[in-house]
Design a protein around this motif. Structure first.
Motif, mmCIF file in Angstrom:
data_model
loop_
_atom_site.group_PDB
_atom_site.id
_atom_site.type_symbol
_atom_site.label_atom_id
_atom_site.label_comp_id
_atom_site.label_asym_id
_atom_site.label_seq_id
_atom_site.Cartn_x
_atom_site.Cartn_y
_atom_site.Cartn_z
ATOM 1 N N MET A 99 144.038 78.154 136.557
ATOM 2 C CA MET A 99 143.087 77.509 135.700
ATOM 3 C C MET A 99 142.083 76.763 136.504
ATOM 4 S SD MET A 99 143.439 74.234 133.317
ATOM 5 C CE MET A 99 143.254 73.316 134.814
ATOM 6 N N SER A 100 140.846 76.896 136.107
ATOM 7 C CA SER A 100 139.855 76.022 136.705
ATOM 8 C C SER A 100 140.092 74.629 136.211
ATOM 9 C CB SER A 100 138.453 76.494 136.294
ATOM 10 O OG SER A 100 137.511 75.536 136.590
ATOM 11 N N ALA A 101 139.739 73.654 137.036
ATOM 12 C CA ALA A 101 139.900 72.278 136.593
ATOM 13 C C ALA A 101 139.036 72.008 135.396
ATOM 14 C CB ALA A 101 139.539 71.330 137.733
ATOM 15 N N ARG A 102 138.086 72.868 135.150
ATOM 16 C CA ARG A 102 137.270 72.712 133.962
ATOM 17 C C ARG A 102 138.021 73.142 132.723
ATOM 18 N NH1 ARG A 102 131.125 74.002 135.525
ATOM 19 N NH2 ARG A 102 131.150 73.221 137.634
ATOM 20 N N LEU A 103 139.096 73.842 132.895
ATOM 21 C CA LEU A 103 139.840 74.357 131.747
ATOM 22 C C LEU A 103 138.909 75.089 130.798
ATOM 23 C CD1 LEU A 103 142.258 71.424 130.950
ATOM 24 C CD2 LEU A 103 142.767 73.527 132.133
ATOM 25 N N ARG A 104 138.110 75.985 131.333
ATOM 26 C CA ARG A 104 137.154 76.685 130.510
ATOM 27 C C ARG A 104 137.826 77.853 129.818
ATOM 28 N NH1 ARG A 104 131.914 76.276 130.676
ATOM 29 N NH2 ARG A 104 131.976 75.294 132.713
ATOM 30 N N PRO A 105 138.094 77.753 128.472
ATOM 31 C CA PRO A 105 138.860 78.788 127.788
ATOM 32 C C PRO A 105 137.986 79.857 127.174
ATOM 33 C CG PRO A 105 138.604 76.939 126.371
ATOM 34 C CD PRO A 105 137.837 76.620 127.639
ATOM 35 N N THR A 106 138.608 80.960 126.770
ATOM 36 C CA THR A 106 137.995 81.946 125.915
ATOM 37 C C THR A 106 138.551 81.707 124.530
ATOM 38 O OG1 THR A 106 137.908 83.533 127.721
ATOM 39 C CG2 THR A 106 137.691 84.406 125.488
ATOM 40 N N GLN B 31 150.374 69.367 142.956
ATOM 41 C CA GLN B 31 150.253 69.066 141.530
ATOM 42 C C GLN B 31 148.977 69.619 140.892
ATOM 43 O OE1 GLN B 31 151.115 64.771 142.504
ATOM 44 N NE2 GLN B 31 152.203 64.888 140.563
ATOM 45 N N ALA B 32 148.407 70.663 141.479
ATOM 46 C CA ALA B 32 147.278 71.332 140.835
ATOM 47 C C ALA B 32 147.688 71.735 139.425
ATOM 48 C CB ALA B 32 146.873 72.558 141.640
ATOM 49 N N LEU B 33 146.761 71.631 138.487
ATOM 50 C CA LEU B 33 147.077 71.851 137.076
ATOM 51 C C LEU B 33 146.476 73.157 136.566
ATOM 52 C CD1 LEU B 33 147.041 69.258 134.228
ATOM 53 C CD2 LEU B 33 145.762 71.367 133.950
ATOM 54 N N ALA B 34 147.259 73.866 135.782
ATOM 55 C CA ALA B 34 146.781 75.058 135.076
ATOM 56 C C ALA B 34 147.202 74.945 133.618
ATOM 57 C CB ALA B 34 147.353 76.331 135.697
ATOM 58 N N HIS B 35 146.414 75.537 132.747
ATOM 59 C CA HIS B 35 146.601 75.366 131.314
ATOM 60 C C HIS B 35 146.514 76.722 130.643
ATOM 61 C CE1 HIS B 35 145.022 73.131 127.482
ATOM 62 N NE2 HIS B 35 146.309 73.386 127.415
ATOM 63 N N ASP C 47 140.838 72.316 140.877
ATOM 64 C CA ASP C 47 142.266 72.351 140.588
ATOM 65 C C ASP C 47 142.751 71.158 139.778
ATOM 66 O OD1 ASP C 47 142.035 70.398 142.502
ATOM 67 O OD2 ASP C 47 143.021 71.556 144.088
ATOM 68 N N GLY C 48 141.842 70.360 139.248
ATOM 69 C CA GLY C 48 142.226 69.213 138.437
ATOM 70 C C GLY C 48 142.691 68.025 139.240
ATOM 71 N N LEU C 49 142.564 68.057 140.566
ATOM 72 C CA LEU C 49 143.085 66.981 141.404
ATOM 73 C C LEU C 49 142.036 65.952 141.801
ATOM 74 C CD1 LEU C 49 145.410 69.073 143.752
ATOM 75 C CD2 LEU C 49 146.062 67.667 141.787
ATOM 76 N N ALA C 50 140.798 66.133 141.382
ATOM 77 C CA ALA C 50 139.732 65.196 141.744
ATOM 78 C C ALA C 50 139.528 64.150 140.665
ATOM 79 C CB ALA C 50 138.423 65.947 141.994
ATOM 80 N N ALA D 299 142.921 78.798 134.118
ATOM 81 C CA ALA D 299 143.705 78.657 135.337
ATOM 82 C C ALA D 299 142.970 77.828 136.344
ATOM 83 C CB ALA D 299 144.029 80.021 135.928
ATOM 84 N N VAL D 300 143.649 77.424 137.388
ATOM 85 C CA VAL D 300 143.055 76.610 138.447
ATOM 86 C C VAL D 300 142.189 77.465 139.335
ATOM 87 C CG1 VAL D 300 143.574 75.006 140.287
ATOM 88 C CG2 VAL D 300 145.150 75.261 138.396
#
Length: 314
Positions: free
Chosen positions: A1-8, A260-264, A79-82, A16-17
């Motif tokens: 997942m991108s840290a932006r959590l840009r969904p479809t 701890q990178a995040l994916a959604h 990766d959501g870590l910033a 994804a990150v």
């Protein structure tokens, strides 16, 4: 997942990150609620847990995800870590929280103009999704905090064990330079005391939570977005009474061991009626090799259940 959590279709597909591969998905037991070693998702409900072996003790604030890591990740990240990205910044009122007691975690999201953002788009019925997880990937909490008129958010955290915790805010500005941009920002908080890390459970194809059995099938290949199927049963019978939760039949969040990178992720299965199941298909694409800890949340009869999944990516 991108840290932006840009969904479809508003996050019903994987966010994804990054863009690499998943080789194997394995399931394992999750931890307890409240101050147990592995607390479940806190949404006003508690989840069943099982214990995991613990590693040698360390002092709070050591291990992965400390403030020294934050100092290196203050700028843009995928990766959501910033704590800061594209001019938006997560600012916490405190960098330490009490051990063993519920506490409100207060924070603001500052925009490119330096002022607190107060206009957020609704995503999956909420204006902001908040996650907390310990550096050893235990103690998962998923909350929907409230915002004051001045832009200060308050997340009602359940009791935390000593150690280093990472706090994530997932949101989409409804106006301004970042309008429509899905962002995830995070920072760490220290809970004082002696901390004992919990080892990730060993690989398993199934796990049980609250009397339900969760089974995963499918082997996504490296570099390819592939389907992943989660099937839920109870007493060996298919579960067909899954209730919509946040506009979907299940919610899946993943954290990478070590950083701890995040994916959604969300199921591709569309909510078309009041009840769903027993199988849900997920769009699987994760970027980093190593272990990931996944938390699958689903609701039946008004009760939210959280199953922990261990994913290994080669």
């Amino acid at each position: 997942m991108s840290a932006r959590l840009r969904p479809t279709s508003r996050r019903r597909a994987l966010v994804a990150v990054g863009t690499t591969a998943v080789l194997a998905l394995v399931l394992a037991a999750c931890g307890g609620s409240g101050d147990d070693a592995m607390s479940g998702m806190h949404h006003g409900t508690k989840t069943s847990v099982s214990a995991s072996p613990t590693a040698p003790s360390t002092t709070a604030g050591t291990g992965h995800g400390g403030h020294d890591m934050d100092a290196m990740k203050e700028t843009a990240s995928d990766d959501g870590l910033a704590a800061q990205k594209d001019g938006y910044r997560l600012g916490a009122a405190a960098s330490a929280l009490p051990a063993g007691a519920a506490a409100a975690y207060r924070f603001t999201i500052a925009g490119p103009d330096g002022k607190p953002v107060t206009d957020f788009a609704v995503d999956q019925t909420k204006r902001l999704h908040f996650y907390a997880i310990r550096s050893d990937l235990t103690g998962f909490q998923h909350l929907h905090p409230t915002m004051a008129a001045d832009g200060t958010w308050a997340a009602p955290l359940a009791a935390l064990k000593p150690g280093t915790w990472r706090m994530y805010a997932s949101f989409t500005p409804a106006s301004g330079p970042g309008k429509g941009e899905d962002l995830v920002l995070s920072t760490t908080a220290t809970v004082p005391g002696t901390a004992s890390d919990t080892a990730l459970p060993k690989a398993s194809g199934t796990t049980a939570v609250d009397g339900y059995t969760v089974t995963v099938t499918g082997r996504p290949t490296s570099g390819t977005a592939s389907p992943l199927t989660v099937t839920i049963t109870r007493a060996s019978k298919p579960v067909t009474d899954l209730q919509p939760y946040l506009d979907t039949y299940a919610h899946l969040t993943a954290f990478h061991a070590g950083d701890q990178a995040l994916a959604h992720l969300h199921p591709e299965t569309v909510v078309s009626s009041g009840q769903g199941g027993p199988s849900l298909t997920f769009h699987a694409e994760l970027p980093k090799s190593g272990d990931w800890r996944l938390f699958l949340q689903f609701q039946t009869a008004g009760t939210l259940h959280t199953a922990a999944l261990t994913l290994n990516v080669g």
